[in-house]
Design a protein around this motif. Sequence first.
Motif, PDB file in Angstrom:
ATOM      1  N   LEU A 165      -3.443  -4.568   7.839  1.00 39.53           N
ATOM      2  CA  LEU A 165      -2.525  -3.673   8.555  1.00 39.53           C
ATOM      3  C   LEU A 165      -1.374  -4.473   9.183  1.00 39.53           C
ATOM      4  CD1 LEU A 165      -5.691  -2.529  10.180  1.00 39.53           C
ATOM      5  CD2 LEU A 165      -4.215  -0.709   9.338  1.00 39.53           C
ATOM      6  N   PRO A 166      -0.243  -3.902   9.541  1.00 38.45           N
ATOM      7  CA  PRO A 166       0.268  -2.655   8.990  1.00 38.45           C
ATOM      8  C   PRO A 166       1.273  -2.898   7.861  1.00 38.45           C
ATOM      9  CG  PRO A 166       1.486  -3.160  11.018  1.00 38.45           C
ATOM     10  CD  PRO A 166       0.565  -4.340  10.718  1.00 38.45           C
ATOM     11  N   ASP A 167       1.492  -4.180   7.445  1.00 35.78           N
ATOM     12  CA  ASP A 167       2.561  -4.459   6.472  1.00 35.78           C
ATOM     13  C   ASP A 167       2.017  -4.583   5.044  1.00 35.78           C
ATOM     14  OD1 ASP A 167       4.839  -5.095   5.131  1.00 35.78           O
ATOM     15  OD2 ASP A 167       5.220  -6.988   6.154  1.00 35.78           O
ATOM     16  N   GLU A 168       2.238  -3.541   4.268  1.00 30.82           N
ATOM     17  CA  GLU A 168       1.791  -3.543   2.866  1.00 30.82           C
ATOM     18  C   GLU A 168       2.346  -4.753   2.103  1.00 30.82           C
ATOM     19  OE1 GLU A 168       3.237  -0.131   0.675  1.00 30.82           O
ATOM     20  OE2 GLU A 168       2.727  -1.055  -1.235  1.00 30.82           O
ATOM     21  N   HIS A 169       3.610  -5.076   2.348  1.00 32.31           N
ATOM     22  CA  HIS A 169       4.254  -6.099   1.507  1.00 32.31           C
ATOM     23  C   HIS A 169       3.737  -7.504   1.814  1.00 32.31           C
ATOM     24  CE1 HIS A 169       6.580  -2.851   0.098  1.00 32.31           C
ATOM     25  NE2 HIS A 169       7.032  -2.584   1.317  1.00 32.31           N
ATOM     26  N   LEU A 170       3.618  -7.820   3.102  1.00 33.16           N
ATOM     27  CA  LEU A 170       3.056  -9.133   3.453  1.00 33.16           C
ATOM     28  C   LEU A 170       1.654  -9.247   2.853  1.00 33.16           C
ATOM     29  CD1 LEU A 170       3.232 -11.823   5.133  1.00 33.16           C
ATOM     30  CD2 LEU A 170       1.962 -10.590   6.890  1.00 33.16           C
ATOM     31  N   GLY A 171       0.853  -8.198   3.016  1.00 33.55           N
ATOM     32  CA  GLY A 171      -0.518  -8.221   2.488  1.00 33.55           C
ATOM     33  C   GLY A 171      -0.538  -8.428   0.986  1.00 33.55           C
ATOM     34  N   ARG A 172       0.335  -7.697   0.275  1.00 36.65           N
ATOM     35  CA  ARG A 172       0.331  -7.808  -1.186  1.00 36.65           C
ATOM     36  C   ARG A 172       0.831  -9.186  -1.629  1.00 36.65           C
ATOM     37  NH1 ARG A 172       2.829  -3.584  -2.520  1.00 36.65           N
ATOM     38  NH2 ARG A 172       1.071  -2.389  -3.277  1.00 36.65           N
ATOM     39  N   ASN A 173       1.917  -9.660  -0.990  1.00 33.66           N
ATOM     40  CA  ASN A 173       2.490 -10.951  -1.394  1.00 33.66           C
ATOM     41  C   ASN A 173       1.499 -12.092  -1.187  1.00 33.66           C
ATOM     42  OD1 ASN A 173       5.014  -9.975  -2.254  1.00 33.66           O
ATOM     43  ND2 ASN A 173       5.751  -9.866  -0.144  1.00 33.66           N
ATOM     44  N   ASP A 187       5.104   0.619  15.028  1.00 36.98           N
ATOM     45  CA  ASP A 187       4.899   2.056  15.271  1.00 36.98           C
ATOM     46  C   ASP A 187       4.110   2.717  14.136  1.00 36.98           C
ATOM     47  OD1 ASP A 187       6.235   2.159  17.694  1.00 36.98           O
ATOM     48  OD2 ASP A 187       8.173   2.621  16.786  1.00 36.98           O
ATOM     49  N   MET A 188       4.190   2.133  12.931  1.00 39.86           N
ATOM     50  CA  MET A 188       3.484   2.736  11.785  1.00 39.86           C
ATOM     51  C   MET A 188       1.974   2.529  11.867  1.00 39.86           C
ATOM     52  SD  MET A 188       6.079   1.685   8.706  1.00 39.86           S
ATOM     53  CE  MET A 188       7.847   1.848   8.975  1.00 39.86           C
TER      54      MET A 188
END
Length: 365
Positions: free
Chosen positions: A179-187, A110-111
Amino acid sequence: MRLPTVAGAEVPTEYLSLADEEMIDRIEDHKARLGQRLVILTHQYQRPEIVDRGDYVGDSFELSRKAAQSDAEYIVFCGVQFMAQSAEILRKEFQKVYHPDLTSGCPMADMGDMDDVQYAWNQITEIVGEDRIVPITYMNSFADLKAFVGRNGGAVCTSSNARAVLEWAFRHFEKVFFLPDEHLGRNVGKRIGIAKDRMAVWNFRKKSDPLGGLTEQEIRQADLILWKGYCHVHAHFKLADVEKVRTEHPDAVVLVHPECLEEVVDAADAVGSTSFIARFVQSAPDGTKIAIGTEIHLISRLARDHPGKIVFSVKRSMCGNMFKISLHDLLYTLDHLDEGVNLISIPDDIRQDARLALEKMLQIT
Ligand code: 13P
Ligand code: SF4
């Protein structure tokens, strides 16, 4: 994009008084009657009684591949909306995809609202140039966001192949909009060597800020621009929870999902998708103590299926959407396959573009 439905998903009241044994028998009868014409795919987070009825259990990547490879006429997907949508996008002409509870959404998906995403993309590409950047979306997004990514030359990724997909993206483009998961992308970005000061976070909640909380300079400098979405089930785990496990169970191995916060992932012994976690537990010797940071139903099922190992959660965290599909929903769907109850449909233009992004993922991995 929320799913349009062909028919209502409300389970009639007569189903609610059925005993579990009767529902299980009737579901098994449908499976025996339909044979290869039916496949039931279940995500690792589903209730154990649903996983036990499935033909396959897997993480979101494995299930999308199964859906793409299946020749079954009826694909019943027990997961959440974005997963069933992906199966619908990848299906062959003669197949039908059903989702036994069409209301099982995902707050993280949804984000990724398309108006917000398109606005951000327009601003970013105006600054860096459209040919230098590619959008990549996590599987945990709705079909319209996948379609946007497909239209712009990007790919879908899942928690198990995000590294391969990001490496593909950086072989072809200078920058990635993730998109849309900041944490997965950063990790994952961190593990492929992207420095902290080359990552930027676009905060879509800052509606009054024309650049999502960033400056033009920060956007120009970033190799990886992360969308500020998150999964509340995984963001629930904090560094202090891992430290508590380390103090109370110094002999335990700590496994976490890559949707967790950076400091939680860094403090763990291993990180991986739901199926990675399941395989790790399966192959550990008896007596191994394993603390897991992911959704509680997977952990409980692993503890049930591996009584010789000590499997427990870093902290209890549940996905209410994954929990929604019950035996009632599954039986009701199977009883009415030809009436199209809980059948998924996606408009053709969205399907075509989203398919490009999903197929690219399947090609890369
Ligand atoms: P995976 O199945 O890719 O591990 O994803 C977990 C998840 O959050 C699904 O919603
Ligand atoms: Fe969404 Fe998180 Fe639930 Fe997965 S576990 S469906 S990402 S809320």
